[in-house]
Design a protein around this motif. Structure first.
Motif, mmCIF file in Angstrom:
data_model
loop_
_atom_site.group_PDB
_atom_site.id
_atom_site.type_symbol
_atom_site.label_atom_id
_atom_site.label_comp_id
_atom_site.label_asym_id
_atom_site.label_seq_id
_atom_site.Cartn_x
_atom_site.Cartn_y
_atom_site.Cartn_z
ATOM 1 N N ILE A 40 -12.754 -33.633 -13.072
ATOM 2 C CA ILE A 40 -14.075 -34.242 -13.193
ATOM 3 C C ILE A 40 -14.036 -35.635 -12.588
ATOM 4 O O ILE A 40 -13.148 -36.431 -12.902
ATOM 5 C CB ILE A 40 -14.506 -34.319 -14.668
ATOM 6 N N ASP A 41 -15.016 -35.925 -11.757
ATOM 7 C CA ASP A 41 -15.178 -37.262 -11.208
ATOM 8 C C ASP A 41 -16.210 -37.993 -12.064
ATOM 9 O O ASP A 41 -17.370 -37.589 -12.127
ATOM 10 C CB ASP A 41 -15.638 -37.188 -9.757
ATOM 11 N N LEU A 42 -15.771 -39.036 -12.727
ATOM 12 C CA LEU A 42 -16.643 -39.792 -13.637
ATOM 13 C C LEU A 42 -17.440 -40.888 -12.939
ATOM 14 O O LEU A 42 -18.221 -41.584 -13.579
ATOM 15 C CB LEU A 42 -15.797 -40.420 -14.746
ATOM 16 N N ALA A 43 -17.280 -41.041 -11.633
ATOM 17 C CA ALA A 43 -17.902 -42.150 -10.906
ATOM 18 C C ALA A 43 -19.417 -42.189 -11.069
ATOM 19 O O ALA A 43 -20.008 -43.265 -11.129
ATOM 20 C CB ALA A 43 -17.533 -42.091 -9.428
ATOM 21 N N GLU A 44 -20.059 -41.046 -11.140
ATOM 22 C CA GLU A 44 -21.521 -40.991 -11.204
ATOM 23 C C GLU A 44 -22.050 -40.739 -12.614
ATOM 24 O O GLU A 44 -23.253 -40.509 -12.782
ATOM 25 C CB GLU A 44 -22.039 -39.913 -10.257
ATOM 26 N N ILE A 45 -21.188 -40.742 -13.610
ATOM 27 C CA ILE A 45 -21.614 -40.435 -14.978
ATOM 28 C C ILE A 45 -22.339 -41.639 -15.574
ATOM 29 O O ILE A 45 -21.831 -42.749 -15.556
ATOM 30 C CB ILE A 45 -20.416 -40.064 -15.875
ATOM 31 N N GLU A 46 -23.524 -41.373 -16.070
ATOM 32 C CA GLU A 46 -24.308 -42.388 -16.774
ATOM 33 C C GLU A 46 -24.928 -41.743 -18.001
ATOM 34 O O GLU A 46 -26.034 -41.229 -17.942
ATOM 35 C CB GLU A 46 -25.389 -42.965 -15.860
ATOM 36 N N GLY A 47 -24.179 -41.702 -19.069
ATOM 37 C CA GLY A 47 -24.710 -41.195 -20.318
ATOM 38 C C GLY A 47 -24.150 -39.849 -20.745
ATOM 39 O O GLY A 47 -23.527 -39.117 -19.977
ATOM 40 N N LYS A 48 -24.395 -39.565 -21.996
ATOM 41 C CA LYS A 48 -23.882 -38.376 -22.674
ATOM 42 C C LYS A 48 -24.331 -37.079 -22.003
ATOM 43 O O LYS A 48 -23.520 -36.172 -21.789
ATOM 44 C CB LYS A 48 -24.344 -38.410 -24.132
ATOM 45 N N GLU A 49 -25.611 -36.950 -21.676
ATOM 46 C CA GLU A 49 -26.120 -35.706 -21.111
ATOM 47 C C GLU A 49 -25.428 -35.369 -19.799
ATOM 48 O O GLU A 49 -25.042 -34.221 -19.568
ATOM 49 C CB GLU A 49 -27.644 -35.778 -20.913
ATOM 50 N N LYS A 50 -25.278 -36.360 -18.936
ATOM 51 C CA LYS A 50 -24.610 -36.140 -17.645
ATOM 52 C C LYS A 50 -23.134 -35.812 -17.864
ATOM 53 O O LYS A 50 -22.589 -34.919 -17.211
ATOM 54 C CB LYS A 50 -24.768 -37.378 -16.761
ATOM 55 N N PHE A 51 -22.480 -36.498 -18.796
ATOM 56 C CA PHE A 51 -21.075 -36.227 -19.090
ATOM 57 C C PHE A 51 -20.899 -34.783 -19.556
ATOM 58 O O PHE A 51 -20.037 -34.058 -19.059
ATOM 59 C CB PHE A 51 -20.548 -37.197 -20.153
ATOM 60 N N ILE A 52 -21.716 -34.340 -20.506
ATOM 61 C CA ILE A 52 -21.614 -32.972 -21.025
ATOM 62 C C ILE A 52 -21.896 -31.964 -19.915
ATOM 63 O O ILE A 52 -21.200 -30.956 -19.789
ATOM 64 C CB ILE A 52 -22.547 -32.771 -22.232
ATOM 65 N N ALA A 53 -22.883 -32.223 -19.075
ATOM 66 C CA ALA A 53 -23.217 -31.311 -17.978
ATOM 67 C C ALA A 53 -22.065 -31.179 -16.986
ATOM 68 O O ALA A 53 -21.733 -30.071 -16.542
ATOM 69 C CB ALA A 53 -24.481 -31.780 -17.266
ATOM 70 N N VAL A 54 -21.440 -32.289 -16.651
ATOM 71 C CA VAL A 54 -20.322 -32.264 -15.709
ATOM 72 C C VAL A 54 -19.111 -31.563 -16.332
ATOM 73 O O VAL A 54 -18.417 -30.795 -15.663
ATOM 74 C CB VAL A 54 -19.987 -33.695 -15.229
#
Length: 131
Positions: A40-54
């Motif tokens: 998983i690339d966390l570079a574009e993660i902004e928030g819980k929903e995006k984290f869970i989706a990725v």
């Protein structure tokens, strides 16, 4: 088999760590050990929903996935659709927050700890590497 691939099979050592080798070394060791790698690339993660989706996308969750913390915990403690002798979760571009607020970061880390403990109880290693 090299030292890293042997270590990846060691259930007692499995846990969450800062990656201490080059990515190509990790990729080779994971393949040699017969583990499944979720990257998983966390570079574009902004928030819980995006984290869970990725996370869901990385582990190829089944249709029943509910896109919440409970579903993520359940999914990581199942993985029957990804049979392997062990699992490696590689979280790239970690800034120490996983791209989330402190409360959500703490929840994710709790889920990770529970996941590692669950797989140890099943005699399978589950590794998490941050880099």
């Amino acid at each position: 088999m090299d030292n890293l691939s042997l270590r990846l099979k060691d259930v007692s050592e499995a846990g969450a760590y800062r990656l201490g080798c080059r990515l190509d070394e990790l990729y080779a060791a994971v393949a040699e050990a017969g583990c499944v790698l979720f990257e998983i690339d966390l570079a574009e993660i902004e928030g819980k929903e995006k984290f869970i989706a990725v996370m869901a996308q990385a582990v190829c969750v089944p249709d029943w996935f509910g896109s919440n913390w409970d579903a993520l915990a359940d999914t990581l403690s199942d993985l029957s659709w990804q049979p392997a002798c062990g699992y490696v979760l590689l979280l790239r571009n970690d800034n120490g927050t996983l791209g989330m607020a402190a409360e959500d970061h703490n929840m994710a880390m709790e889920i990770f700890a529970d996941t590692i403990a669950f797989w140890k109880s099943q005699d399978k290693p589950f590794w998490i590497f941050f880099c």
